[in-house]
Design an enzyme around this catalytic site. Sequence first.
Site, PDB file in Angstrom:
ATOM      1  N   ALA A   1      26.429   4.010  76.399  1.00  0.00           N
ATOM      2  CA  ALA A   1      25.077   4.028  75.395  1.00  0.00           C
ATOM      3  C   ALA A   1      25.223   2.943  74.311  1.00  0.00           C
ATOM      4  CB  ALA A   1      24.612   5.448  74.699  1.00  0.00           C
ATOM      5  N   THR A   2      26.467   2.922  73.699  1.00  0.00           N
ATOM      6  CA  THR A   2      26.684   1.879  72.501  1.00  0.00           C
ATOM      7  C   THR A   2      26.350   0.434  73.019  1.00  0.00           C
ATOM      8  OG1 THR A   2      28.304   3.316  71.414  1.00  0.00           O
ATOM      9  CG2 THR A   2      28.360   1.019  70.866  1.00  0.00           C
TER      10      THR A   2
ATOM     11  N   ASN B   1      21.265  13.993  68.193  1.00  0.00           N
ATOM     12  CA  ASN B   1      22.504  14.527  68.460  1.00  0.00           C
ATOM     13  C   ASN B   1      23.154  15.686  67.833  1.00  0.00           C
ATOM     14  OD1 ASN B   1      22.725  11.929  66.903  1.00  0.00           O
ATOM     15  ND2 ASN B   1      24.902  12.584  66.862  1.00  0.00           N
TER      16      ASN B   1
ATOM     17  N   GLN C   1      20.874  12.223  74.809  1.00  0.00           N
ATOM     18  CA  GLN C   1      20.802  13.835  74.640  1.00  0.00           C
ATOM     19  C   GLN C   1      19.754  14.089  75.544  1.00  0.00           C
ATOM     20  OE1 GLN C   1      23.280  15.533  73.368  1.00  0.00           O
ATOM     21  NE2 GLN C   1      24.322  13.786  72.313  1.00  0.00           N
TER      22      GLN C   1
ATOM     23  N   SER D   1      24.325   7.696  78.757  1.00  0.00           N
ATOM     24  CA  SER D   1      25.565   7.874  78.588  1.00  0.00           C
ATOM     25  C   SER D   1      26.123   8.780  79.522  1.00  0.00           C
ATOM     26  CB  SER D   1      26.275   7.890  77.299  1.00  0.00           C
ATOM     27  OG  SER D   1      27.672   7.860  77.238  1.00  0.00           O
ATOM     28  N   GLY D   2      26.989   8.655  80.340  1.00  0.00           N
ATOM     29  CA  GLY D   2      27.405   9.494  81.349  1.00  0.00           C
ATOM     30  C   GLY D   2      28.142  10.674  80.887  1.00  0.00           C
ATOM     31  N   HIS D   3      29.092  10.542  79.811  1.00  0.00           N
ATOM     32  CA  HIS D   3      30.040  11.323  79.310  1.00  0.00           C
ATOM     33  C   HIS D   3      29.327  12.617  78.641  1.00  0.00           C
ATOM     34  CE1 HIS D   3      30.801  10.671  74.990  1.00  0.00           C
ATOM     35  NE2 HIS D   3      30.062   9.540  75.396  1.00  0.00           N
TER      36      HIS D   3
ATOM     37  N   THR E   1      33.212  -7.070  86.911  1.00  0.00           N
ATOM     38  CA  THR E   1      33.139  -6.231  87.965  1.00  0.00           C
ATOM     39  C   THR E   1      32.693  -4.874  87.659  1.00  0.00           C
ATOM     40  OG1 THR E   1      35.219  -7.448  88.805  1.00  0.00           O
ATOM     41  CG2 THR E   1      35.016  -5.382  89.719  1.00  0.00           C
TER      42      THR E   1
ATOM     43  N   CYS F   1      31.338  11.120  65.992  1.00  0.00           N
ATOM     44  CA  CYS F   1      31.790   9.974  65.584  1.00  0.00           C
ATOM     45  C   CYS F   1      31.933   9.492  64.044  1.00  0.00           C
ATOM     46  CB  CYS F   1      30.684   8.870  65.982  1.00  0.00           C
ATOM     47  SG  CYS F   1      30.205   8.785  67.764  1.00  0.00           S
TER      48      CYS F   1
END
Length: 741
Positions: free
Chosen positions: A81-82, A168, A198, A218-220, A256, A347
């Site tokens: 996301a960042t 968040n 979120q 964001s995947g995580h 890539t 963060c």
Amino acid sequence: MVTPVHIRPKDDEIYLDCNATTPVLPQIAHAVSHTMEQVFGNPSSSHITGLQARYILDNARRLGRDVIGADRGHLVFTSGATEGIQTAVLSALMAARKSGANTRGKYLLYGATEHKAVPQALAHWNEILDTGAELKAIPVDRNGLLDLDFIAAHLSEALIISTMAVNNETGVRQDLATLEKIIRQHGPKVPWMVDCVQVLGKGQLNLAQTSIDYAPFSGHKLYGPKGIGFLYVREHAPFTPLIIGGGQEQGFRSGTENLPGIAAMHTLFELLLDQEQQVFKPVTTLVDYREQLLDALRTAFPSLELNHAFEYSVPTTLNFSVRGVPSRDIMDVFDAANIRVSSGSACSSKVTRSFVLDAMGLDDWRSQSAIRLSFGPATEQATIDAACQRIEEAAQALRHSCLLLSDTNEDFDSELDGVVQLRFDAQCCYLVIDRAAREMAVIDPIPQLAERIEKLVDCQHYRVKAVVTTEPHTSASTAAMLAQLLCASGCDAERDAVGWPLHAQADCSAPKDCDVATDGCLLVGNRRLYRVGSRQPMYLLSSPITPTAEASVDFAFVGEQAALDTLAAVLGKETLVCRKWDDEFSIATQLQELKGQAQPCELVNIAPEQQHEWLRRPETLVIDVREQQEHQVTPLQLPAQVMNVPLTRLVQFIYDHRSDFSNRPIICLCRSGNRSAVAAQVLTRFGFCNVSHVSGGWRYWQAKLRRVAIFADKVTNTAMTGRIPDIRIAQGYPVRTAYGR
């Protein structure tokens, strides 16, 4: 050496910090490993191996479009996301520059409760591109909802507006439909970015049917690996690539592609689209989870206050505060109970308060005590049940440490005796306690710790002899108000400008180390507390009074007094000097050190193998620097002697043991290694000459012990076949260890 494959969570860990990151689901981890091993081609290659990789890439993009409702526009895979936020901000500001319009004095609008990645990205690109715009935070109300009138008043002069779908820290969900109506009414052409990190998996999205220009994901945050995310870009929205040089992702993002990460998103998207899957729980189940956790929390913490309204929040987040208990204390004891929570955004874990709650206008104590508990949509009922039980165990430990009050007749025993140093940031407050006499004096109280002191007095039934300061204070000061509150415990109502009781004895003979006149003394148990001076006084604490020995100065509380001549007149060679401010975490000092004549010992730096051997010796003293509640929840089971000495009690430990423990093997230990490093350095300064500390903390050391156990098994197996074991067995590794398995 501990390698990544040796590090793993504790078997009984309960992870409730899913807004920070989530574990990777087994089926997603399998997709990642399979792609790395079997589909390793470059999607840009034209041979069959590359085409197989291209299929995963293209199909993941197609599924992602279905998940977020984006049959039009672009879906670009990113590192997270960042990166998506950076790309969106750069694109909007570049479009403003290219338009030729004057950007000076225009606004960069963002929600006041936005993740710090947004305002920092805005400030960064505003400076790099010399846009000359003004960052302007959109206020929120006490529910965390954006001020629509503010948006309407400023949007016509904005270059970009950034909002959040779900916060968040609090889980507060913005009404995107209402926001869109206001935004497009007052700024039809203003680029609009919505942080959707979120909301993924927690609500329906139909982005192509909105006028949202950019939406980073964001995947995580939803059971995928770190390092993969994606950015939705509305059709015809301005776009400038952040990364160029290769033309991948249709020229939107060169480099890539992270195919294993994209394969993870492929599996995640499949799960989200599968109506028959049982992995992600329905909203009704998630709401039940939240209610169950809240019931347990309210039972454990009766003074709990929620920091958000459920009607505006997703059901997977609980943000709460407990009056009088800082978030750090709750986090530490939860962590000791193997419950993982957060004090806010991961963060900004070093920040002592929540900027989100500050922006919402909540009270200071709620911001300073905020805890975020968050679970994911794949959480199982068994995890919630276990969490509720552990929450009560953690609360019980806090009650035994007098951080929580109880209406039961429990036998509290905080083990506080002698001098206790409390601190807030670099400012120090001191308690002089005689546990046997149930008497106490407070020196230089700190506003943020007043409620904690009040609870301690109430919990332990102390008779407070004085609340004094090292500089004059007013009747509205913390010291004066605290003294007034504690008067029922023995404070004299008549006090002077520093809180010194007027009834203090005037005929106390000065201790032998003090060469100046004292202004009376107070008895705290069997010790005398003397005052020296009146405008900026110092306080001297004598050794215990005996019929035959003359009292000496054991402790000196000197405030901000720095004049060496003044200090030398009241200090003895062994006096421990306690200051009001301690920026370097010195804990205390001595006259020789102040004169530059001290000869401290060196910290013992030994190999992990030898340190492990120390822990197995009964003559070793392990100083557990964690707070009492952490130690109580997870006591250390070691052959060596273990003493619980939090940093709050380290100055008294030095006084009690600097002679008899000066050469004893000592290992300082805490959860992460930070507090133990402080304790070890302080002890060496005071003549403890055989001190080591566990770098990385107890959690890291447990991983080492597991490594030792694995190695021991290998040694046993090789011995059976006649092969020569690893030479490390001769360097101190034991063949078996009961606490390493």
